[in-house]
Design an enzyme around this catalytic site. Structure first.
Site, short mmCIF file in Angstrom:
data_model
loop_
_atom_site.label_atom_id
_atom_site.label_comp_id
_atom_site.label_asym_id
_atom_site.label_seq_id
_atom_site.Cartn_x
_atom_site.Cartn_y
_atom_site.Cartn_z
N ASP A 172 8.47 -6.57 -7.11
CA ASP A 172 7.29 -6.26 -6.29
C ASP A 172 7.52 -6.61 -4.82
O ASP A 172 8.22 -7.57 -4.50
CB ASP A 172 6.11 -7.07 -6.84
CG ASP A 172 4.79 -6.53 -6.33
OD1 ASP A 172 4.76 -5.42 -5.77
OD2 ASP A 172 3.77 -7.23 -6.50
N GLY A 173 6.87 -5.85 -3.94
CA GLY A 173 6.90 -6.18 -2.51
C GLY A 173 7.76 -5.24 -1.69
O GLY A 173 7.94 -5.44 -0.49
N ASN A 174 8.28 -4.19 -2.33
CA ASN A 174 9.13 -3.24 -1.58
C ASN A 174 8.35 -2.59 -0.44
O ASN A 174 8.86 -2.44 0.67
CB ASN A 174 9.62 -2.12 -2.51
CG ASN A 174 10.48 -2.63 -3.63
OD1 ASN A 174 10.94 -3.77 -3.60
ND2 ASN A 174 10.70 -1.81 -4.63
N ARG A 190 7.85 3.37 3.14
CA ARG A 190 7.93 2.58 1.90
C ARG A 190 9.20 2.90 1.10
O ARG A 190 9.76 2.04 0.42
CB ARG A 190 6.70 2.86 1.03
CG ARG A 190 5.40 2.35 1.65
CD ARG A 190 4.20 2.83 0.84
NE ARG A 190 4.27 2.37 -0.54
CZ ARG A 190 3.91 1.17 -0.95
NH1 ARG A 190 3.42 0.29 -0.10
NH2 ARG A 190 4.01 0.82 -2.21
N HIS A 245 11.97 0.65 -1.23
CA HIS A 245 12.42 0.86 -2.61
C HIS A 245 13.95 0.90 -2.68
O HIS A 245 14.56 0.36 -3.59
CB HIS A 245 11.84 2.16 -3.17
CG HIS A 245 10.34 2.10 -3.35
ND1 HIS A 245 9.71 1.02 -3.93
CD2 HIS A 245 9.36 2.97 -3.02
CE1 HIS A 245 8.40 1.25 -3.95
NE2 HIS A 245 8.16 2.41 -3.40
N TRP A 297 1.82 6.15 -11.41
CA TRP A 297 1.59 7.59 -11.16
C TRP A 297 0.46 7.79 -10.16
O TRP A 297 0.32 8.86 -9.57
CB TRP A 297 1.25 8.31 -12.46
CG TRP A 297 2.37 8.31 -13.45
CD1 TRP A 297 2.44 7.57 -14.59
CD2 TRP A 297 3.59 9.06 -13.40
NE1 TRP A 297 3.62 7.81 -15.26
CE2 TRP A 297 4.35 8.73 -14.54
CE3 TRP A 297 4.13 9.99 -12.50
CZ2 TRP A 297 5.60 9.29 -14.81
CZ3 TRP A 297 5.36 10.55 -12.77
CH2 TRP A 297 6.09 10.19 -13.91
N LEU A 345 25.72 -8.13 -20.79
CA LEU A 345 24.32 -8.21 -20.35
C LEU A 345 23.58 -6.95 -20.80
O LEU A 345 24.07 -5.84 -20.60
CB LEU A 345 24.27 -8.31 -18.81
CG LEU A 345 22.90 -8.22 -18.16
CD1 LEU A 345 22.11 -9.51 -18.38
CD2 LEU A 345 23.02 -7.96 -16.66
N ARG A 376 8.28 -13.44 -10.53
CA ARG A 376 7.34 -12.53 -9.87
C ARG A 376 7.44 -12.75 -8.37
O ARG A 376 6.91 -13.72 -7.82
CB ARG A 376 5.93 -12.82 -10.38
CG ARG A 376 4.84 -12.05 -9.68
CD ARG A 376 4.28 -10.92 -10.51
NE ARG A 376 3.98 -9.79 -9.67
CZ ARG A 376 3.12 -8.82 -9.96
NH1 ARG A 376 2.48 -8.84 -11.11
NH2 ARG A 376 2.90 -7.83 -9.15
C1 FPP Z 1 6.70 -2.42 -6.44
O1 FPP Z 1 6.70 -2.64 -5.05
C2 FPP Z 1 7.87 -1.67 -6.77
C3 FPP Z 1 7.90 -0.48 -7.41
C4 FPP Z 1 6.72 0.24 -7.88
C5 FPP Z 1 9.18 0.20 -7.66
C6 FPP Z 1 10.28 -0.73 -8.07
C7 FPP Z 1 11.52 0.01 -7.91
C8 FPP Z 1 12.65 -0.48 -7.41
C9 FPP Z 1 12.91 -1.87 -7.04
C10 FPP Z 1 13.78 0.40 -7.19
C11 FPP Z 1 14.00 1.38 -8.22
C12 FPP Z 1 14.68 0.88 -9.40
C13 FPP Z 1 15.66 1.56 -9.95
C14 FPP Z 1 16.20 1.12 -11.25
C15 FPP Z 1 16.26 2.72 -9.32
P1 FPP Z 1 5.49 -2.06 -4.23
O2 FPP Z 1 5.87 -0.72 -3.72
O3 FPP Z 1 4.27 -2.10 -5.08
O4 FPP Z 1 5.39 -3.06 -3.06
P2 FPP Z 1 4.03 -3.50 -2.34
O5 FPP Z 1 3.22 -4.21 -3.37
O6 FPP Z 1 4.50 -4.38 -1.26
O7 FPP Z 1 3.39 -2.24 -1.85
#
Ligand code: FPP
Length: 267
Positions: A41-43, A54, A58, A90, A152, A209
């Site tokens: 989380d946090g991307n 955003r 990711h 989605w 793993l 988390r």
């Molecule tokens: C949540 O961060 C993250 C996601 C919904 C996507 C997670 C995906 C990845 C880390 C990369 C993809 C993985 C693979 C296996 C290719 P957020 O976007 O909700 O962050 P925010 O809460 O700061 O908006």
């Protein structure tokens, strides 16, 4: 042993070193978690903070996943479950959803060689039937080509929701009962677990988390019953080897009782 644990307790969590060698020296290799779960989380926040789209966040999140997978393998942690896309995701803007779908395809193609080299077996958990064809094909390829990985198990949760996982398990069990292959009295925790997507894996010992959220977000609800939670404000794209080691050191300081009274050290 006890004095070692006591010594580790002296340093508050916030003051854990940021040096990899120092952190490794604090780890007891005999008491590593067998299964670590992580909510990536946090991307989005990471990218927005930098004035970037955003999608860049990711992409940076994939790098963190790569580092954590590498280190988990090096340390001999047997299983890692990473939440990549939830059944609720989605609802995000269509461009972001399409970007993430393409990222899964790209991940499968780009990471395959390294995953094979590191003896990682990839298993994708979730409602795969709800994913675009291209993504399903990439997943099938990644699972097939990493089947031999013994070091793993990487569970990637894609289009995953724990409530759906439980519903799917109930349906599978109900079908067996209907067909006379299973008696209702035979259904216990073990039988139930063996119908979940994570069948065959131990429950996670540790859930990480990032991004400071104190929620489970519909991840592995059944499997997390006795899991230790580690919440850090660090955003997932900034989570790397040092942060992972800090989480593991912190985990080893916990006492796990599994509902009993005896003070069992972790592991
Ligand atoms: C949540 O961060 C993250 C996601 C919904 C996507 C997670 C995906 C990845 C880390 C990369 C993809 C993985 C693979 C296996 C290719 P957020 O976007 O909700 O962050 P925010 O809460 O700061 O908006």
């Amino acid at each position: 042993m006890l004095s070692r644990i006591a010594n580790r307790r002296k340093m508050p969590e916030q003051e854990l070193p940021r040096d990899e060698a120092a952190l490794r020296a604090m780890l007891n290799p005999a008491r590593l978690p067998r299964h670590v779960a992580v909510i990536m989380d946090g991307n989005g926040r990471w990218a927005v903070k930098r004035g970037l789209p955003r999608s860049v966040g990711h992409r940076a999140g994939v790098k963190s996943l790569r580092e954590v997978v590498r280190l988990a393998g090096e340390l001999g942690i047997g299983a890692l479950s990473a939440y990549a896309f939830s059944t609720e995701n989605w609802r995000r803007p269509p461009e972001e959803v399409s970007f993430l779908m393409e990222l899964f395809v790209e991940y499968a193609e780009r990471e395959l060689a390294e995953l094979q080299r590191n003896e990682v077996r990839v298993k994708v958990i979730g409602r795969l039937e709800g994913l675009p064809e291209r993504v399903r094909e990439a997943i099938a390829m990644l699972e097939r080509e990493t089947l031999k990985g013994k070091r793993l198990t990487l569970n990637l949760a894609v289009n995953y929701g724990a409530r759906w996982e439980i519903v799917d398990a109930v349906r599978a069990i109900a079908r067996k009962v209907k067909e006379g292959k299973l008696q209702p009295e035979e259904i216990d925790e073990k039988v139930f677990s063996s119908h979940l997507y994570t069948a065959g894996l131990p429950d996670p010992d540790l859930l990480i988390r990032p991004a400071g959220e104190m929620r489970v977000s519909n991840f592995l609800l059944w499997q997390l019953a006795y899991t230790e939670f580690y919440v850090t404000p660090v955003l997932w794209p900034d989570f790397g080897r040092v942060e992972f080691l800090q989480a593991l050191v912190s985990f080893q300081r916990r006492e796990r009782r599994f509902g009993g009274l005896n003070r069992n050290p972790v592991g």
